[in-house]
Design a protein around this motif. Structure first.
Motif, PDB file in Angstrom:
ATOM      1  N   ILE A 150     -43.526  42.766  -7.769  1.00  0.00           N
ATOM      2  CA  ILE A 150     -44.737  42.259  -8.409  1.00  0.00           C
ATOM      3  C   ILE A 150     -44.378  41.219  -9.471  1.00  0.00           C
ATOM      4  N   CYS A 151     -43.406  41.545 -10.294  1.00  0.00           N
ATOM      5  CA  CYS A 151     -42.988  40.614 -11.354  1.00  0.00           C
ATOM      6  C   CYS A 151     -42.391  39.334 -10.773  1.00  0.00           C
ATOM      7  N   ASP A 152     -41.586  39.477  -9.735  1.00  0.00           N
ATOM      8  CA  ASP A 152     -40.989  38.293  -9.104  1.00  0.00           C
ATOM      9  C   ASP A 152     -42.065  37.398  -8.491  1.00  0.00           C
ATOM     10  N   ALA A 153     -43.058  38.008  -7.858  1.00  0.00           N
ATOM     11  CA  ALA A 153     -44.151  37.224  -7.272  1.00  0.00           C
ATOM     12  C   ALA A 153     -44.939  36.499  -8.359  1.00  0.00           C
ATOM     13  N   PHE A 154     -45.190  37.191  -9.454  1.00  0.00           N
ATOM     14  CA  PHE A 154     -45.921  36.592 -10.567  1.00  0.00           C
ATOM     15  C   PHE A 154     -45.157  35.407 -11.144  1.00  0.00           C
ATOM     16  N   GLU A 155     -43.889  35.611 -11.425  1.00  0.00           N
ATOM     17  CA  GLU A 155     -43.073  34.534 -11.992  1.00  0.00           C
ATOM     18  C   GLU A 155     -42.970  33.350 -11.025  1.00  0.00           C
ATOM     19  N   GLY A 156     -42.811  33.648  -9.740  1.00  0.00           N
ATOM     20  CA  GLY A 156     -42.743  32.583  -8.740  1.00  0.00           C
ATOM     21  C   GLY A 156     -44.034  31.786  -8.664  1.00  0.00           C
TER      22      GLY A 156
END
Length: 84
Positions: free
Chosen positions: A21-27
């Motif tokens: 979730i965090c990686d998708a948000f940052e991306g």
């Protein structure tokens, strides 16, 4: 970061899901910045980040946990439903 507080409040994600979730948000945020979107302007950034976080968490709750798919879905959703 709004994504962590929203994900924690959902209370259903383990460490691997939270990381996705965090990686998708940052991306998604990086992609918006790279594109020069006015949604990343100082005045609009908080609402934009919150909208991204909510969409990504909604989709993750539906079972979607692929980082790229979460990111792309959030960006399309944001394009169709920009925060005011």
């Amino acid at each position: 970061m709004p994504i962590l507080s929203l994900a924690a409040s959902a209370g259903v994600f383990g460490p691997a899901q939270t990381r996705a979730i965090c990686d998708a948000f940052e991306g998604a945020w990086i992609e918006l910045q790279r594109s020069g979107s006015d949604l990343t302007a100082h005045a609009r950034a908080p609402a934009t980040r919150k909208a991204l976080a909510k969409r990504i968490i909604e989709r993750a709750l539906d079972g979607l946990l692929n980082v790229r798919e979460l990111r792309d879905d959030a960006l399309v959703h944001l394009q169709r439903n920009p925060p005011v």
